[in-house]
Design a protein around this motif. Structure first.
Motif, PDB file in Angstrom:
ATOM      1  N   SER A   1       0.827  -1.210   0.000  1.00 56.00           N
ATOM      2  CA  SER A   1       0.000   0.000   0.000  1.00 56.00           C
ATOM      3  C   SER A   1       0.859   1.257   0.000  1.00 56.00           C
ATOM      4  CB  SER A   1      -0.945   0.006   1.209  1.00 56.00           C
ATOM      5  OG  SER A   1      -0.242  -0.193   2.416  1.00 56.00           O
ATOM      6  N   PHE A   2       2.115   1.167   0.464  1.00 56.28           N
ATOM      7  CA  PHE A   2       3.032   2.310   0.417  1.00 56.28           C
ATOM      8  C   PHE A   2       3.328   2.695  -1.035  1.00 56.28           C
ATOM      9  CE2 PHE A   2       7.348   4.002   0.079  1.00 56.28           C
ATOM     10  CZ  PHE A   2       7.288   5.084   0.962  1.00 56.28           C
ATOM     11  N   LYS A   3       3.582   1.679  -1.874  1.00 55.80           N
ATOM     12  CA  LYS A   3       3.913   1.963  -3.272  1.00 55.80           C
ATOM     13  C   LYS A   3       2.700   1.837  -4.196  1.00 55.80           C
ATOM     14  CE  LYS A   3       5.394  -2.817  -4.154  1.00 55.80           C
ATOM     15  NZ  LYS A   3       6.537  -3.707  -4.485  1.00 55.80           N
ATOM     16  N   GLY A   4       1.609   1.248  -3.697  1.00 51.99           N
ATOM     17  CA  GLY A   4       0.434   1.050  -4.538  1.00 51.99           C
ATOM     18  C   GLY A   4      -0.853   1.390  -3.828  1.00 51.99           C
ATOM     19  N   ASP A   5      -1.754   0.398  -3.765  1.00 47.72           N
ATOM     20  CA  ASP A   5      -3.057   0.631  -3.148  1.00 47.72           C
ATOM     21  C   ASP A   5      -3.490  -0.631  -2.388  1.00 47.72           C
ATOM     22  OD1 ASP A   5      -3.777  -1.105  -5.229  1.00 47.72           O
ATOM     23  OD2 ASP A   5      -4.375   0.552  -6.530  1.00 47.72           O
ATOM     24  N   TYR A   6      -4.798  -0.873  -2.317  1.00 48.07           N
ATOM     25  CA  TYR A   6      -5.328  -1.964  -1.499  1.00 48.07           C
ATOM     26  C   TYR A   6      -5.772  -3.168  -2.329  1.00 48.07           C
ATOM     27  CZ  TYR A   6      -5.291   0.797   2.793  1.00 48.07           C
ATOM     28  OH  TYR A   6      -4.895   1.522   3.889  1.00 48.07           O
ATOM     29  N   ARG A   7      -5.296  -3.261  -3.550  1.00 53.56           N
ATOM     30  CA  ARG A   7      -5.756  -4.339  -4.426  1.00 53.56           C
ATOM     31  C   ARG A   7      -5.349  -5.731  -3.921  1.00 53.56           C
ATOM     32  NH1 ARG A   7      -3.085  -2.732  -9.986  1.00 53.56           N
ATOM     33  NH2 ARG A   7      -3.892  -0.728  -9.250  1.00 53.56           N
ATOM     34  N   PHE A   8      -4.353  -5.816  -3.052  1.00 50.32           N
ATOM     35  CA  PHE A   8      -3.955  -7.121  -2.501  1.00 50.32           C
ATOM     36  C   PHE A   8      -5.105  -7.783  -1.748  1.00 50.32           C
ATOM     37  CE2 PHE A   8      -1.978  -9.880   0.716  1.00 50.32           C
ATOM     38  CZ  PHE A   8      -1.207 -10.683  -0.101  1.00 50.32           C
ATOM     39  N   LEU A   9      -6.067  -6.994  -1.261  1.00 53.82           N
ATOM     40  CA  LEU A   9      -7.207  -7.564  -0.539  1.00 53.82           C
ATOM     41  C   LEU A   9      -8.074  -8.431  -1.450  1.00 53.82           C
ATOM     42  CD1 LEU A   9      -8.335  -4.621   1.785  1.00 53.82           C
ATOM     43  CD2 LEU A   9      -7.069  -6.685   2.396  1.00 53.82           C
TER      44      LEU A   9
ATOM     45  N   GLN B   1      -5.005   8.166  -5.408  1.00 57.34           N
ATOM     46  CA  GLN B   1      -5.507   6.838  -5.816  1.00 57.34           C
ATOM     47  C   GLN B   1      -4.823   5.715  -5.049  1.00 57.34           C
ATOM     48  OE1 GLN B   1      -5.081   6.799 -10.149  1.00 57.34           O
ATOM     49  NE2 GLN B   1      -7.172   7.553 -10.353  1.00 57.34           N
ATOM     50  N   LYS B   2      -4.603   5.948  -3.757  1.00 56.04           N
ATOM     51  CA  LYS B   2      -3.949   4.961  -2.902  1.00 56.04           C
ATOM     52  C   LYS B   2      -4.950   4.076  -2.157  1.00 56.04           C
ATOM     53  CE  LYS B   2       0.008   5.154  -2.268  1.00 56.04           C
ATOM     54  NZ  LYS B   2       1.117   4.491  -2.995  1.00 56.04           N
ATOM     55  N   LEU B   3      -6.244   4.338  -2.343  1.00 56.31           N
ATOM     56  CA  LEU B   3      -7.255   3.546  -1.642  1.00 56.31           C
ATOM     57  C   LEU B   3      -8.039   2.644  -2.584  1.00 56.31           C
ATOM     58  CD1 LEU B   3      -8.647   6.224   0.874  1.00 56.31           C
ATOM     59  CD2 LEU B   3      -6.910   4.475   1.280  1.00 56.31           C
ATOM     60  N   ASN B   4      -7.599   2.537  -3.837  1.00 54.85           N
ATOM     61  CA  ASN B   4      -8.290   1.661  -4.784  1.00 54.85           C
ATOM     62  C   ASN B   4      -8.229   0.217  -4.318  1.00 54.85           C
ATOM     63  OD1 ASN B   4      -8.721   3.917  -6.340  1.00 54.85           O
ATOM     64  ND2 ASN B   4      -7.020   3.520  -7.743  1.00 54.85           N
ATOM     65  N   LEU B   5      -9.316  -0.516  -4.509  1.00 64.55           N
ATOM     66  CA  LEU B   5      -9.396  -1.900  -4.044  1.00 64.55           C
ATOM     67  C   LEU B   5      -9.529  -2.881  -5.194  1.00 64.55           C
ATOM     68  CD1 LEU B   5      -9.654  -4.114  -1.942  1.00 64.55           C
ATOM     69  CD2 LEU B   5     -12.042  -3.451  -1.591  1.00 64.55           C
ATOM     70  N   PHE B   6     -10.540  -2.739  -6.021  1.00 65.43           N
ATOM     71  CA  PHE B   6     -10.812  -3.710  -7.090  1.00 65.43           C
ATOM     72  C   PHE B   6     -10.246  -3.220  -8.419  1.00 65.43           C
ATOM     73  CE2 PHE B   6     -14.351  -4.381  -4.065  1.00 65.43           C
ATOM     74  CZ  PHE B   6     -14.062  -5.683  -3.712  1.00 65.43           C
ATOM     75  N   VAL B   7      -9.653  -4.144  -9.164  1.00 64.26           N
ATOM     76  CA  VAL B   7      -9.093  -3.842 -10.478  1.00 64.26           C
ATOM     77  C   VAL B   7      -9.949  -4.527 -11.532  1.00 64.26           C
ATOM     78  CG1 VAL B   7      -7.068  -4.017 -11.970  1.00 64.26           C
ATOM     79  CG2 VAL B   7      -6.778  -3.659  -9.506  1.00 64.26           C
ATOM     80  N   PHE B   8     -10.680  -3.729 -12.307  1.00 63.76           N
ATOM     81  CA  PHE B   8     -11.593  -4.284 -13.311  1.00 63.76           C
ATOM     82  C   PHE B   8     -11.043  -4.166 -14.730  1.00 63.76           C
ATOM     83  CE2 PHE B   8     -14.390  -3.011  -9.773  1.00 63.76           C
ATOM     84  CZ  PHE B   8     -15.044  -4.213  -9.539  1.00 63.76           C
TER      85      PHE B   8
END
Length: 477
Positions: free
Chosen positions: A65-73, A222-229
């Motif tokens: 999340s430091f370098k990206g967002d929350y997509r790992f969830l 855009q550091k809180l993005n979760l889903f990648v569509f």
């Protein structure tokens, strides 16, 4: 620094207490490896979570999340799906017999050759992967020793740290057996969760902006993005929602359905219903853990805003540079807790598989086997210190990804064992199919740069394909 060391010494004393306190209960093999199935399922659940949460998880998840967002969830949600499948489909078979090693289940269906092959792959995977995890876990202790003013090279400090960590873990694992490991895991889970919550609170306190302003900044970046569509035809699609969920599910099916170290905690409970609670409940706890670690990464991004930081080292650097004594000792203990829970479980499960799957219990006691594998893991953790930098990087990457290459074929073996159809080939040929599937997955993964979330389904498909082709060939003959 004195108080930090005092905290660590106190932590080690508690760990020793658990080991020697439960030493008297290990009279038989089932006591040493399953604690007579007397431990409450909730403690086994926390032990399972602590075992699968290595120091790499504790230190590296914030970097995502430091370098990206929350997509790992997305992958964590796939984990929950996979555990549910294991709980409802595979787990009933493990409770239907009187097996201690999950590979015995495969042996009962297909013979000794597949059973031993699975055990061997598990052994190699764990010695490589967890030896490297132990190496990485020693680095924070080396930092602490360096801050104390010890004028030694980083390599020597790291080896000293490894030696201390290994001795403590080996002693309580060998003396106390599975029961001591489980309750120490529970203690270690509370320690590293406290460490994570403390780090989160400390970051909040050190930030010069309000929480709501911080959230606004994260949303803007855009550091809180979760889903990648969005699917990228020529890019990395590891976190494309469909691939992430499928990949996460397969990872969890493989790790929690076929990996002895994790399955051991599930079959150590008294009945199927309790085992299902452990599996599904652990998925929920892991999801919450990941949210905590990712929140730490987001706050680290705000804290170091405008500075150039190496993402993979940012949390370690924050701990060493910003945490005051004696709280630094608590956070280092949290890192040790996440490492030692994995290491102790590896020692016990390696001892178990060689006792039961290879019949070594005819010549060696459980404690002797545990001591042997504890020392072997210690030696494997020293390997990176003796490699040139380029080789070290290569072996680190291999140690962290090797499970992705082996879990797919392993899942296929257990699903075939679950089915009613008999093998069209001998157990020895089936073992060759299994090893061929692993090597083919490695070749495809490295040759075509396949997303890691797809490696396990690919390995699964190759193993099933080989068996089905042989079945058709024998029908024609």
């Amino acid at each position: 620094m004195f108080w930090d060391l005092l905290v660590l010494v106190f932590y080690f004393i508690i760990v020793f207490y658990f080991g020697f306190h439960f030493a008297k209960t290990n009279q038989k093999e089932e006591d040493f490896y399953l604690a007579k199935k007397e431990i409450h399922w909730f403690f086994l659940l926390l032990s399972l979570v602590a075992t699968e949460t290595s120091s790499l998880t504790f230190l590296s998840i914030p970097s995502l999340s430091f370098k990206g967002d929350y997509r790992f969830l997305e992958i964590a949600l796939g984990y929950l799906i996979g555990r549910t499948i294991v709980a409802l489909y595979l787990l009933p078979s493990y409770f239907s017999g009187n097996t201690i090693s999950v590979y015995e289940y495969v042996g009962n269906r297909f013979g000794k050759s597949p059973q031993k092959t699975l055990s061997l792959v598990f052994t190699v995977s764990r010695l490589l992967g967890d030896g490297i995890r132990l190496y990485v876990s020693s680095l924070p202790i080396a930092f602490l020793l360096e801050r104390m003013g010890l004028n030694l090279s980083p390599e020597i400090l790291g080896m000293i740290a490894l030696t201390i960590l290994s001795i403590v873990t080996i002693i309580y694992s060998v003396v106390g057996g599975f029961r001591a490991i489980v309750f120490t895991d529970v203690l270690q889970w509370f320690i590293y969760i406290f460490g994570g919550i403390f780090a989160l609170g400390l970051l909040v306190d050190k930030l010069d902006i309000s929480i709501w302003e911080g959230i606004k900044n994260l949303q803007t970046s855009q550091k809180l993005n979760l889903f990648v569509f969005d699917y990228l035809p020529s890019g990395d699609n590891s976190y494309f929602i469909l691939f992430a969920l499928i990949g996460g599910a397969f990872i969890s099916i493989g790790s929690h359905g076929t990996d002895l170290m994790l399955v051991q905690r599930v079959i150590a409970t008294k009945n199927l219903a309790s085992g299902q609670k452990i599996l599904i409940g652990s998925g929920i706890v892991v999801l919450v853990q990941f949210i905590l670690f990712l929140c730490i990464g987001s706050l680290l991004y705000l804290f170091y805003s405008g500075q150039t930081m190496a993402p993979d080292k940012v949390f370690s650097q924050f701990i060493v540079a910003e945490v005051p004594s004696p709280l630094l000792g608590i956070l280092v203990a949290a890192i040790l807790a996440s490492a030692m829970s994995t290491l102790s479980s590896t020692i016990n499960s390696l001892s178990l598989t060689w006792a039961r799957d290879w019949g070594m219990d005819r010549w060696f006691s459980p404690r002797t086997l545990s001591l042997f594998f504890g020392l072997t893991l210690f030696i494997s953790s020293l390997v990176p210190y003796f490699l040139i930098q380029t080789w070290e990087k290569g072996i680190l990457e291999m140690g962290l990804t090797i499970f992705s290459y082996t879990l797919g074929p392993s899942i296929a073996v257990f699903f075939l064992a679950k089915g009613k159809a008999e093998l069209p080939v001998s157990g020895l040929v089936f073992s060759v199919f299994f090893l061929t599937s692993i090597l083919s997955t490695v070749a495809i993964g490295l040759g075509f740069q396949i997303s890691f979330t797809l490696l396990i389904p690919i390995g699964f498909g190759i193993q099933i394909f080989l068996v089905q082709i042989s079945r058709l060939a024998f029908k024609k003959n």
